[in-house]
Design a protein around this motif. Structure first.
Motif, mmCIF file in Angstrom:
data_model
loop_
_atom_site.group_PDB
_atom_site.id
_atom_site.type_symbol
_atom_site.label_atom_id
_atom_site.label_comp_id
_atom_site.label_asym_id
_atom_site.label_seq_id
_atom_site.Cartn_x
_atom_site.Cartn_y
_atom_site.Cartn_z
ATOM 1 N N LEU A 15 4.477 -12.120 -10.359
ATOM 2 C CA LEU A 15 3.043 -11.928 -10.553
ATOM 3 C C LEU A 15 2.486 -10.928 -9.545
ATOM 4 N N THR A 16 2.939 -11.075 -8.290
ATOM 5 C CA THR A 16 2.459 -10.171 -7.241
ATOM 6 C C THR A 16 2.870 -8.740 -7.559
ATOM 7 N N VAL A 17 4.148 -8.589 -7.950
ATOM 8 C CA VAL A 17 4.653 -7.238 -8.238
ATOM 9 C C VAL A 17 3.878 -6.632 -9.404
ATOM 10 N N ILE A 126 -4.569 5.574 1.596
ATOM 11 C CA ILE A 126 -4.509 4.334 2.413
ATOM 12 C C ILE A 126 -5.545 3.286 1.984
ATOM 13 N N PRO A 127 -6.841 3.592 1.844
ATOM 14 C CA PRO A 127 -7.809 2.563 1.425
ATOM 15 C C PRO A 127 -7.447 1.934 0.093
ATOM 16 N N VAL A 128 -6.948 2.796 -0.831
ATOM 17 C CA VAL A 128 -6.586 2.278 -2.150
ATOM 18 C C VAL A 128 -5.428 1.299 -2.027
ATOM 19 N N VAL A 129 -4.429 1.727 -1.221
ATOM 20 C CA VAL A 129 -3.261 0.851 -1.043
ATOM 21 C C VAL A 129 -3.698 -0.471 -0.406
ATOM 22 N N LEU A 130 -4.554 -0.347 0.598
ATOM 23 C CA LEU A 130 -5.021 -1.567 1.285
ATOM 24 C C LEU A 130 -5.756 -2.487 0.322
ATOM 25 N N LEU A 133 -3.337 -4.152 -1.836
ATOM 26 C CA LEU A 133 -2.625 -5.195 -1.090
ATOM 27 C C LEU A 133 -3.493 -6.433 -0.915
ATOM 28 N N ILE A 134 -4.775 -6.212 -0.572
ATOM 29 C CA ILE A 134 -5.678 -7.356 -0.363
ATOM 30 C C ILE A 134 -5.848 -8.137 -1.664
ATOM 31 N N LEU A 135 -6.056 -7.391 -2.759
ATOM 32 C CA LEU A 135 -6.225 -8.069 -4.062
ATOM 33 C C LEU A 135 -4.989 -8.866 -4.423
ATOM 34 N N ALA A 136 -3.813 -8.201 -4.242
ATOM 35 C CA ALA A 136 -2.561 -8.884 -4.580
ATOM 36 C C ALA A 136 -2.365 -10.103 -3.680
ATOM 37 N N ALA A 137 -2.707 -9.983 -2.371
ATOM 38 C CA ALA A 137 -2.534 -11.092 -1.436
ATOM 39 C C ALA A 137 -3.450 -12.249 -1.816
#
Ligand code: ADP
Length: 527
Positions: A15-17, A126-130, A133-137
């Motif tokens: 799901l995370t992936v 970087i902001p997009v990746v972050l 990551l936050i959404l996925a986390a």
């Protein structure tokens, strides 16, 4: 359970992936489109002739431009028909890609596209990746929490009495261990309960009071007798000081809590107790204290009675002896006149008679105190025995003009000790005559029912006032000392009467009215 954990973890990772990839893909796609549009808008087109002169440029004036012959992509296109190159800007934040191709007329067409450098691109992402990551986390956290709850719920809700462990086979050994321990615990509990019941049964039937204290002096166990003695309903967990305030008792208890064995006496509610304190030691260390209360009221009373009796006997014997000694001394040293000798001798005889009577009564009473002495019981005619007693007192009755009657069945028989019964009747009739009025009467009445034979001696004498009634059976107790002495009483007659009745399983009841008369009723149990 392994499978379930594996499944949940796989699901979570997948799901995370997927979420991460979807977010990342969406963002990249939109970024790529923008990039493409920007690229097209900034696409630079130049036409260069074979001598390197710029013929056309959509972004600059060809007149002002230097020869492009030495540009790697132009040189390669002139030689091979195609050439390409990439160059960083002076500030390194832009990169330009060049592509050149030789046209049919020999000119070279060059396309140039300038984009941000990789570092800038990465920095921009970087902001997009972050965010991704936050959404996925967050999503993983929520899902992981729900999955963990679902995983743990069957364990939390497990009913140990009827366990349902489908899918949790790995827990079976643990459950078996719990089950075995549960059985062991219930066996131990049953044993402890049975021991406690035994202790309660044993201590509950004890006449002695028993307290078990812990090393702080708080009650761990108290039997019924201890509760009764201390006058409390419950004592467990209470401190000894809450149960008894007697100073000596508490001092002994403290000494025992310090390991010292001891004993004290205690008076509670009019009863006397010997209290024994015993420390319970475990390898030298104090574990608790056992307190035992033994009721010694009867022993105490009889001891006191014995002491009083000895004091009374000495006093009672001394009085006639003093008189005898004094009178005989007068005669012996010739002080007494001849005419007084006879009256003195009479007085000496009277006092001696008193002494003998008293000693005989004391001997009789001491017989009652001897335990285990066999008493001879025979069957005899009580009526005839009473008649004989009345006869023997006939002279005394006549002296006081008292008439004595005997009523009842002339064949009434009783199984008793003859000598003692004679003494009982003698004392009662003698008293009835002694304490009667001049010209009064005495009635001796015999009767029986299924349980007992009854002997009642009634007189029309002086009577006994209420406050003395309880005490007249005590040894040496007299209502009117001078009258009793005058009439030759020892103060022991009624005490003998009471003992005789009790020895025959009976008792004596006295009823009296001052100035009117008294009745004594003795009961002899038939069994
Ligand atoms: P005592 O030898 O003095 O008569 P008892 O023990 O026989 O001693 O009696 C105790 C006391 O009880 C007597 O001293 C007397 O005061 C009282 N008493 C006993 N019998 C009678 C009676 N029938 N009527 C009145 N008083 C009596």
């Amino acid at each position: 359970m392994n499978k379930r954990i594996f499944r949940y973890m796989g699901l979570l990772i997948l799901l995370t992936v997927v979420v991460f990839a979807a977010l990342w893909g969406t963002i990249l796609t939109s970024q790529f489109g923008t990039q493409m549009k920007e690229g097209l808008q900034t696409l630079r087109v130049s036409v260069i002739d074979p001598s390197g002169t710029v013929l056309f440029d959509n972004m600059a004036d060809p007149e002002t431009m230097e020869s492009h012959l030495n540009r790697p992509e132009v040189a390669a296109a002139l030689q091979t028909g195609r050439g390409e190159d990439e160059r960083l800007s002076d500030t390194l934040d832009k990169k330009t890609y060049y592509y050149a191709m030789r046209l049919e007329g020999g000119n070279v067409l060059r396309l140039a596209l300038t984009t941000d450098s990789l570092a800038v691109l990465l920095f921009r992402f970087i902001p997009v990746v972050l965010l991704c990551l936050i959404l996925a986390a967050c999503l993983s956290f929520v899902v992981a929490r729900r999955l963990t709850r679902r995983l743990v719920a069957p364990i939390n809700n497990l009913d140990l009495d009827a366990p349902d462990l489908s899918g949790y086979d790995e827990l079976l050994p643990l459950l078996e261990k719990i089950e075995t321990q549960k059985k062991e615990l219930s066996l131990q509990l049953a044993e402890i309960e049975s021991r406690a019941a035994t202790i309660t049964a044993i201590t509950g039937n004890m006449r002695e009071g028993l307290l078990l204290l812990n090393r702080e002096g708080r009650v761990l166990l108290a039997n019924d007798s201890a509760l009764r003695i201390l006058g409390v309903r419950d004592a467990v967990r209470k401190h000894l000081i809450e149960l008894c305030r007697d100073v000596a008792f508490l001092e002994r208890a403290s000494a025992c809590l310090a390991g010292e064995k001891g004993e004290t006496s205690l008076q509670l509610d009019g009863r006397f107790y010997s209290v024994f304190f015993n420390p319970v030691l475990d390898g030298g260390d104090l574990d608790g204290v056992v307190v035992l209360f033994i009721d010694v009221t009867e022993r105490y009373a009889s001891e006191r009675q014995r002491k009083e009796f000895s004091a009374n006997v000495s006093h009672e014997l001394k009085t006639p002896l003093t008189a005898i000694a004094a009178l005989s001394e007068l005669i012996a040293n010739g002080t007494a006149k001849d005419a007084d000798v006879r009256p003195f001798a009479g007085k000496i005889q009277k006092q001696a008679r008193r002494l003998i009577d008293m000693i005989e009564d004391i001997i009789r009473l001491s017989e009652f105190d001897e335990e285990g002495v066999p008493r001879e019981f025979t069957r005899f005619n009580l009526y005839t025995a009473a008649e004989a007693v009345i006869d023997s007192l006939g002279e005394k009755a006549a002296e006081r003009s008292v008439t004595v009657k005997l009523l009842g069945d002339p064949h009434l028989s009783v199984t008793a000790n003859l000598r003692m019964t004679d003494e009982l009747m003698y004392n009662l009739v003698d008293n009835a005559i002694k304490y009667n009025q001049e010209g009064g009467s005495v009635t001796v009445e015999l009767s029986e029912d299924a349980q007992a034979v009854r002997l009642c001696v009634r007189d029309t004498g002086i009577g006994i006032s209420e406050e003395h009634l309880d005490r007249i059976f005590e040894r040496f107790y007299r209502v009117d000392k001078s009258r009793s002495k005058k009439t030759g009483g020892t103060g022991l007659g009624l005490s003998i009467v009471k003992h005789v009745a009790e020895l025959h399983g009976g008792h004596v009841v006295v009823e009296s009215q001052e100035g009117k008369g008294t009745s004594f009723t003795c009961l002899f149990k038939k069994a």
